[in-house]
Design a protein around this motif. Sequence first.
Motif, mmCIF file in Angstrom:
data_model
loop_
_atom_site.group_PDB
_atom_site.id
_atom_site.type_symbol
_atom_site.label_atom_id
_atom_site.label_comp_id
_atom_site.label_asym_id
_atom_site.label_seq_id
_atom_site.Cartn_x
_atom_site.Cartn_y
_atom_site.Cartn_z
ATOM 1 N N GLY A 198 0.822 -1.212 0.000
ATOM 2 C CA GLY A 198 0.000 0.000 0.000
ATOM 3 C C GLY A 198 0.849 1.251 0.000
ATOM 4 N N LYS A 199 1.922 1.223 0.786
ATOM 5 C CA LYS A 199 2.829 2.373 0.834
ATOM 6 C C LYS A 199 3.512 2.570 -0.519
ATOM 7 C CE LYS A 199 6.591 4.262 3.601
ATOM 8 N NZ LYS A 199 7.507 4.029 4.719
ATOM 9 N N ILE A 200 3.944 1.473 -1.126
ATOM 10 C CA ILE A 200 4.602 1.545 -2.439
ATOM 11 C C ILE A 200 3.622 2.096 -3.480
ATOM 12 C CG2 ILE A 200 5.507 0.139 -4.337
ATOM 13 C CD1 ILE A 200 6.813 -1.650 -2.176
ATOM 14 N N ASP A 201 2.392 1.590 -3.479
ATOM 15 C CA ASP A 201 1.385 2.074 -4.433
ATOM 16 C C ASP A 201 1.097 3.561 -4.225
ATOM 17 O OD1 ASP A 201 1.171 -0.394 -5.623
ATOM 18 O OD2 ASP A 201 -0.692 -0.949 -4.599
ATOM 19 N N GLY A 202 1.019 3.978 -2.964
ATOM 20 C CA GLY A 202 0.767 5.390 -2.670
ATOM 21 C C GLY A 202 1.876 6.288 -3.176
ATOM 22 N N GLU A 203 3.113 5.882 -2.920
ATOM 23 C CA GLU A 203 4.253 6.678 -3.384
ATOM 24 C C GLU A 203 4.331 6.689 -4.904
ATOM 25 O OE1 GLU A 203 8.000 5.808 -1.513
ATOM 26 O OE2 GLU A 203 7.085 5.736 0.478
ATOM 27 N N ALA A 204 4.034 5.550 -5.521
ATOM 28 C CA ALA A 204 4.056 5.485 -6.993
ATOM 29 C C ALA A 204 2.994 6.415 -7.572
ATOM 30 C CB ALA A 204 3.828 4.057 -7.466
ATOM 31 N N GLY A 205 1.818 6.424 -6.966
ATOM 32 C CA GLY A 205 0.749 7.301 -7.436
ATOM 33 C C GLY A 205 1.121 8.767 -7.326
ATOM 34 N N LYS A 206 1.723 9.142 -6.194
ATOM 35 C CA LYS A 206 2.139 10.534 -6.007
ATOM 36 C C LYS A 206 3.193 10.934 -7.032
ATOM 37 C CE LYS A 206 1.316 10.827 -1.027
ATOM 38 N NZ LYS A 206 1.978 10.894 0.297
ATOM 39 N N LEU A 207 4.152 10.041 -7.257
ATOM 40 C CA LEU A 207 5.214 10.322 -8.221
ATOM 41 C C LEU A 207 4.634 10.497 -9.618
ATOM 42 C CD1 LEU A 207 8.245 10.530 -8.915
ATOM 43 C CD2 LEU A 207 8.241 8.045 -9.192
ATOM 44 N N LEU A 267 4.568 13.953 -11.974
ATOM 45 C CA LEU A 267 5.163 13.988 -13.313
ATOM 46 C C LEU A 267 4.119 14.331 -14.370
ATOM 47 C CD1 LEU A 267 7.579 10.928 -13.106
ATOM 48 C CD2 LEU A 267 8.194 13.343 -13.141
ATOM 49 N N VAL A 268 2.911 13.798 -14.235
ATOM 50 C CA VAL A 268 1.841 14.103 -15.194
ATOM 51 C C VAL A 268 1.482 15.585 -15.125
ATOM 52 C CG1 VAL A 268 -0.604 13.707 -15.701
ATOM 53 C CG2 VAL A 268 0.923 11.763 -15.360
ATOM 54 N N LYS A 269 1.395 16.143 -13.914
ATOM 55 C CA LYS A 269 1.115 17.581 -13.773
ATOM 56 C C LYS A 269 2.197 18.416 -14.450
ATOM 57 C CE LYS A 269 -1.547 17.871 -9.501
ATOM 58 N NZ LYS A 269 -1.528 18.295 -8.085
ATOM 59 N N GLU A 270 3.430 18.007 -14.250
ATOM 60 C CA GLU A 270 4.554 18.717 -14.848
ATOM 61 C C GLU A 270 4.467 18.698 -16.375
ATOM 62 O OE1 GLU A 270 9.233 17.742 -15.146
ATOM 63 O OE2 GLU A 270 8.404 17.661 -13.124
ATOM 64 N N VAL A 271 4.147 17.548 -16.943
ATOM 65 C CA VAL A 271 4.046 17.421 -18.402
ATOM 66 C C VAL A 271 2.847 18.204 -18.919
ATOM 67 C CG1 VAL A 271 3.626 15.792 -20.291
ATOM 68 C CG2 VAL A 271 5.323 15.260 -18.548
ATOM 69 N N LYS A 272 1.733 18.145 -18.211
ATOM 70 C CA LYS A 272 0.559 18.929 -18.632
ATOM 71 C C LYS A 272 0.890 20.420 -18.678
ATOM 72 C CE LYS A 272 -3.447 16.236 -17.137
ATOM 73 N NZ LYS A 272 -4.553 16.214 -16.165
ATOM 74 N N LYS A 273 1.569 20.895 -17.648
ATOM 75 C CA LYS A 273 1.941 22.309 -17.591
ATOM 76 C C LYS A 273 2.878 22.651 -18.758
ATOM 77 C CE LYS A 273 1.808 26.250 -15.510
ATOM 78 N NZ LYS A 273 0.626 27.055 -15.645
ATOM 79 N N TYR A 274 3.809 21.741 -19.047
ATOM 80 C CA TYR A 274 4.730 21.959 -20.161
ATOM 81 C C TYR A 274 3.954 22.062 -21.478
ATOM 82 C CZ TYR A 274 8.594 21.547 -23.374
ATOM 83 O OH TYR A 274 9.489 21.802 -24.372
#
Length: 182
Positions: A111-120, A124-131
């Motif tokens: 669960g912790k791994i999935d949570g961290e993966a989701g945040k990461l 990154l998706v937000k960063e690409v959208k902004k770009y």
Amino acid sequence: MKKILSLCAFALVLISCQETTTSKADFKTGYIDTSILLEKYNKFTDANEKFKVKSEEMGRPIQAKAQQLEAEMANFQRAAQVNGEAWAQQKYGELQQRQQALLAEREQILGKIDGEAGKLKDSLVKEVKKYIENYGKKEGYDYIFTTSEMSVNVIYAKESYNLTEKILKKLNEEYKATAEKK
């Protein structure tokens, strides 16, 4: 009187039908295949590799405990024959409790791994959208659509409207430049 009203209505219809926005010749649009972008953007692939290593490190203690428990279970079967049924029942209960605790710990780590993966991935998706948004503004696009294998917003478009490779190239160049600075 009726003729004047008819002429006014007709004039009103003509005025309301006039195009007030950009003409079709000035309209600029494009699309991006997000599946390809996620697959080939170096920052995504580097982050995935780093995260894979981190998740393996997080899982190592559980693997060691699981191997130890398996060895104890193998020893239990041999010792049960020697030590008798009462000892075997007690020891089996202890082993089951440890197995349940190990499964709970494993689920917590997953669960912790999935949570961290989701945040990461979200960051990154937000960063690409902004770009892409900034790219669209800078290059004068009216719309930039997305398409992918999972979510198709563009069913057909001329290949000349595909901006994926252009944006991917620019993203990778910028990522390489910032990675070299670090």
